[in-house]
Enzyme design. Structure first.
Site, PDB file in Angstrom:
ATOM      1  N   ASP A  77      44.723 -24.680 -18.786  1.00 53.08           N
ATOM      2  CA  ASP A  77      44.630 -25.940 -19.519  1.00 53.08           C
ATOM      3  C   ASP A  77      45.629 -26.880 -18.859  1.00 53.08           C
ATOM      4  O   ASP A  77      46.834 -26.650 -18.922  1.00 53.08           O
ATOM      5  CB  ASP A  77      45.004 -25.678 -20.982  1.00 53.08           C
ATOM      6  CG  ASP A  77      45.081 -26.964 -21.812  1.00 53.08           C
ATOM      7  OD1 ASP A  77      44.983 -28.070 -21.238  1.00 53.08           O
ATOM      8  OD2 ASP A  77      45.238 -26.850 -23.046  1.00 53.08           O
ATOM      9  N   TYR A 107      56.531 -21.828 -28.105  1.00 47.24           N
ATOM     10  CA  TYR A 107      55.102 -22.092 -28.207  1.00 47.24           C
ATOM     11  C   TYR A 107      54.673 -23.205 -27.268  1.00 47.24           C
ATOM     12  O   TYR A 107      55.186 -24.304 -27.314  1.00 47.24           O
ATOM     13  CB  TYR A 107      54.704 -22.464 -29.640  1.00 47.24           C
ATOM     14  CG  TYR A 107      53.223 -22.715 -29.732  1.00 47.24           C
ATOM     15  CD1 TYR A 107      52.335 -21.658 -29.580  1.00 47.24           C
ATOM     16  CD2 TYR A 107      52.719 -23.990 -29.892  1.00 47.24           C
ATOM     17  CE1 TYR A 107      50.972 -21.861 -29.597  1.00 47.24           C
ATOM     18  CE2 TYR A 107      51.351 -24.209 -29.926  1.00 47.24           C
ATOM     19  CZ  TYR A 107      50.481 -23.146 -29.784  1.00 47.24           C
ATOM     20  OH  TYR A 107      49.142 -23.359 -29.792  1.00 47.24           O
ATOM     21  N   LYS A 148      48.026 -21.786 -27.115  1.00 42.52           N
ATOM     22  CA  LYS A 148      47.532 -20.411 -27.189  1.00 42.52           C
ATOM     23  C   LYS A 148      47.088 -19.933 -25.810  1.00 42.52           C
ATOM     24  O   LYS A 148      47.001 -20.695 -24.876  1.00 42.52           O
ATOM     25  CB  LYS A 148      46.375 -20.309 -28.189  1.00 42.52           C
ATOM     26  CG  LYS A 148      46.861 -19.892 -29.577  1.00 42.52           C
ATOM     27  CD  LYS A 148      47.176 -18.387 -29.640  1.00 42.52           C
ATOM     28  CE  LYS A 148      47.846 -17.997 -30.933  1.00 42.52           C
ATOM     29  NZ  LYS A 148      49.227 -17.566 -30.830  1.00 42.52           N
TER      30      LYS A 148
HETATM   31  P1  13P Z   1      45.437 -25.125 -26.567  1.00 40.87           P
HETATM   32  O1  13P Z   1      46.225 -23.845 -26.398  1.00 40.87           O
HETATM   33  O2  13P Z   1      43.982 -24.892 -26.378  1.00 40.87           O
HETATM   34  O3  13P Z   1      45.977 -26.195 -25.686  1.00 40.87           O
HETATM   35  O4  13P Z   1      45.581 -25.590 -28.081  1.00 40.87           O
HETATM   36  C1  13P Z   1      46.846 -25.893 -28.541  1.00 40.87           C
HETATM   37  C2  13P Z   1      46.901 -26.389 -29.940  1.00 40.87           C
HETATM   38  O5  13P Z   1      47.993 -26.546 -30.443  1.00 40.87           O
HETATM   39  C3  13P Z   1      45.692 -26.673 -30.717  1.00 40.87           C
HETATM   40  O6  13P Z   1      45.983 -27.185 -31.983  1.00 40.87           O
HETATM   41 MG    MG Z   2      45.493 -27.820 -24.745  1.00 33.98          MG
HETATM   42 MG    MG Z   3      42.987 -24.231 -24.647  1.00 32.77          MG
END
Ligand code: 13P
Ligand code: MG
Ligand code: MG
Ligand code: 13P
Length: 368
Positions: free
Chosen positions: A12, A231, A234
């Site tokens: 990402d 964090y 994800k």
């Molecule tokens: P991603 O890991 O897909 O970037 O999503 C992060 C997020 O905080 C979604 O609310």
């Molecule tokens: Mg993202």
């Molecule tokens: Mg993502």
């Protein structure tokens, strides 16, 4: 015939309007980069996105963890990051956690699933990519497809499948090195189950045929949480699964996705939500979710890809999506209470811990 390597490297590196999808310009940039710079490295490639993650599937003869292949993808993601920054997109460069490339992208942020195979005369395989969830999302479907005749009829019908499969499972909580265990199905399925139920910690890394010794599954095990120490989104996993003949049929690998099982992820990577099977290049929407999984089927011959066939683009899965939407709505009704939000251990690096620390000081012990 020399061996072929299938590689998925996914990151990402920026998204339009929140964590929804990469821009068209970013995807074109990755395609252009891989086409031009990958000429003498790759045999073939495919670039697509699932939610806000861009995945590069490639074929080559260089083996797994090859520095040239990994650098090519890393640099393609850097090029897309530049565009994301120029366009003011959200989370530009989000998954590129290290400032300089060293050897391969493992532990640097992008998710990786690779396998080196001796091509069969017909070589069908599946390319899975999930968004708004974590590697443990594959635990249940892999358990069902590789252990349970209720999902893989081949265990009843095929003498080869009956010999079972060997699971390699990683303890992703251990961050100093790869900590793995090998367990055999069917004899040890209860032990496999005991580990895989704890899917934030124990994750399937690979699966092997016990009849032929061939690798059938490779899944990404990256936990960004453990790399960055805080964090940063994800882990949005990817997976390769070979199908048919000595392996489960394509439809047997797909059959567990009818469940829409609850996984970790969804909004801010902090909630439980059902995993929705979606079509190719799907976006993200409701409550930054629901967690989604896409699956493209390919055939490969001498490294040349034919496909993809979009396996979740079928009327059956429209019905499943509706059921999964209902499951999503149901758990969302209780907001952040109880099982709807992840336990504190999964949230420990976010602001809620500061709140708890502050409140701890205000607690008093009541005198009898
Ligand atoms: P991603 O890991 O897909 O970037 O999503 C992060 C997020 O905080 C979604 O609310
Ligand atoms: Mg993202
Ligand atoms: Mg993502
Ligand atoms: P065919 O008889 O069409 O080859 O199908 C076999 C199979 O594996 C179906 O799952």
């Amino acid at each position: 015939m020399s061996k072929i390597t299938l590689s998925i490297i996914k990151a990402d590196v920026g998204s339009v309007g929140g964590h929804i999808k990469p821009s068209e310009e970013m995807i074109q940039e990755v395609k252009k980069y891989v086409k031009n710079k990958g000429k003498n490295i790759l045999i073939d490639y495919y670039v697509g996105h699932t939610g806000d993650d861009i995945a590069i599937l490639s074929t080559h003869r260089k083996g797994v963890l090859n520095p040239q292949v990994h650098k090519l993808c890393w640099d393609a993601f850097l090029a897309a990051t530049k565009i994301a920054k120029k366009q003011g997109l959200y989370g530009a460069g989000q998954d590129l956690l290290k400032s300089s490339f060293s050897g391969n992208v493992k532990g640097m942020g992008p998710a990786v699933a690779e396998m080196e195979i001796e091509e069969r005369p017909a070589e069908p395989f599946l390319f899975f990519a999930a968004d708004k969830t974590e590697p443990g999302a594959f635990n249940l479907p892999l358990y069902l497809s590789f252990c349970d005749p209720m999902y893989t009829a081949g265990f009843v019908l095929s003498p080869v499948l009956k010999k079972g499969f060997r699971f390699v499972i990683m303890d992703v909580a251990y961050t100093k090195a790869d900590k793995i265990i090998e367990l055999n199905a069917p004899e040890e399925i209860y032990d496999i189950a005991a580990l895989l139920r704890d899917n934030g910690r124990f994750v399937v890394e690979s699966i092997w045929s016990r009849a032929t010794g061939e690798q059938v599954v490779s899944a990404s095990t990256t936990r960004l949480h453990n790399i960055a120490g805080k964090y940063v989104g994800k882990d949005d996993p990817v997976m390769l699964v070979r199908t048919q003949k000595n392996f489960p049929a394509t439809g047997e690998i797909l059959s567990p996705y009818t469940i829409g099982h609850y996984v970790s992820g969804f909004m801010r990577g902090s909630h439980a939500g059902p995993l929705m099977p979606v079509k190719r290049n799907s976006t993200i929407s409701y409550f930054d979710g629901p967690p989604v999984i896409s699956c493209l089927a390919f055939s490969v011959k001498n490294g040349k890809l034919t496909g993809p066939a979009d396996v979740f683009d079928h009327p059956y899965w429209d019905y499943v999506r509706e059921k999964v939407a209902r499951k999503a709505e149901e758990i969302r009704r209780q907001g952040f209470f109880g099982q709807a939000m992840l336990p504190m251990t999964e949230l420990e690096y976010t602001g809620v811990m500061d709140t708890l620390k502050k409140l701890e000081k205000r607690f008093t012990i009541r005198k009898k």
